[in-house]
Design a protein around this motif. Sequence first.
Motif, PDB file in Angstrom:
ATOM      1  N   PHE A  33      40.269  45.214  58.043  1.00  0.00           N
ATOM      2  CA  PHE A  33      39.388  46.384  58.066  1.00  0.00           C
ATOM      3  C   PHE A  33      40.144  47.661  57.685  1.00  0.00           C
ATOM      4  N   MET A  34      41.442  47.686  57.978  1.00  0.00           N
ATOM      5  CA  MET A  34      42.250  48.864  57.648  1.00  0.00           C
ATOM      6  C   MET A  34      42.730  48.858  56.205  1.00  0.00           C
ATOM      7  N   SER A  35      42.595  47.741  55.518  1.00  0.00           N
ATOM      8  CA  SER A  35      43.191  47.597  54.193  1.00  0.00           C
ATOM      9  C   SER A  35      42.740  48.658  53.184  1.00  0.00           C
ATOM     10  N   THR A  49      42.000  51.808  53.708  1.00  0.00           N
ATOM     11  CA  THR A  49      42.740  53.028  54.051  1.00  0.00           C
ATOM     12  C   THR A  49      44.222  52.868  53.746  1.00  0.00           C
ATOM     13  N   LEU A  50      44.785  51.710  54.087  1.00  0.00           N
ATOM     14  CA  LEU A  50      46.196  51.460  53.799  1.00  0.00           C
ATOM     15  C   LEU A  50      46.468  51.495  52.303  1.00  0.00           C
ATOM     16  N   GLN A  61      42.241  40.482  61.446  1.00  0.00           N
ATOM     17  CA  GLN A  61      40.958  41.151  61.241  1.00  0.00           C
ATOM     18  C   GLN A  61      41.125  42.667  61.237  1.00  0.00           C
ATOM     19  N   GLY A  62      41.991  43.167  62.144  1.00  0.00           N
ATOM     20  CA  GLY A  62      42.229  44.613  62.194  1.00  0.00           C
ATOM     21  C   GLY A  62      42.827  45.133  60.893  1.00  0.00           C
ATOM     22  N   TYR A  63      43.861  44.436  60.394  1.00  0.00           N
ATOM     23  CA  TYR A  63      44.479  44.876  59.142  1.00  0.00           C
ATOM     24  C   TYR A  63      43.537  44.712  57.957  1.00  0.00           C
TER      25      TYR A  63
END
Length: 298
Positions: free
Chosen positions: A19-21, A23-24, A15-17
Amino acid sequence: MRNNRTKRALRDAGQGYLFMSPTLFVLLTFIIGPIIYAIFLSFHKVQLLGGTSYDFVGLENFARLFDDDRARIALWNTAKYVAIVVPTQTFLALVIAATLNAGLKGEKFFRIVYFLPTLTSSAVLTLIFMWMYNQNGLINHFLELIGLPTYNWLADPSVALNAIMIMNIWSTAPFFMVIYLAALQGINESIYEAADLDGANAIQKFFHITVPSLRPVTSFVVIMGLIGTFQLFDQSYIFSGGSGGPNNSTLTVVLLIYQYAFKNLGTMGYAAALAFALAIIILLATLLQRKFSKEEEA
């Protein structure tokens, strides 16, 4: 139980990655990706027009740096620019901030006035100064009025780079002034009161209290100044029409990279090698500045 914890940890990480996707994706596409591609280009002879081709040349592009007279001129101009502009704009920003923080009458008005140059577009600011630097421009009229010699600011190789320095110091010092103003609010007033009791004057308080207290902030300002000045491009490009003239006097490393990348055929790889070398120089300059600033001890 352990399997449940592992599944929960993996689910939370997923879930964290997720939401970060976004930006990544932006970082990989527009920052990390281009850096890796530029390093790749620096080891190749690249032809982008008339069919793209990559010919591996190893360290040939980097070896060419030592035989390129224009690269040496650009590096010298950039180094001279950095050595003069960074200390001057840092000291000027600190002095202006300390003056405005002294509680003078009309302080808020002068804060706005001093900050106005920072709000102006760099290109527009350069065009305004080109008009002022004209042979019959405002600056020469003023120099003539007070009996000083006038200059051909735009066409004289001995003063062209100095003209850009003056413009950039005037336009960037207010930005760093705001940083110093914010830092000055954190200095304990009781230190100044104790200095007053000891009979210290304003200059003594400035050099023995203000300057040491702001050492970490000064380190940040100098690092930002180093990065910005090493990357000088737009003012030099507009002043010289993209040539770096007169007589290569305003040629900077970034302008030279632009010329090799977009004006000369088959030199994109060499331009990438120049950019990589500039990045190393900026990194080394930043590390040296941090070492000698004694920031950790402060």
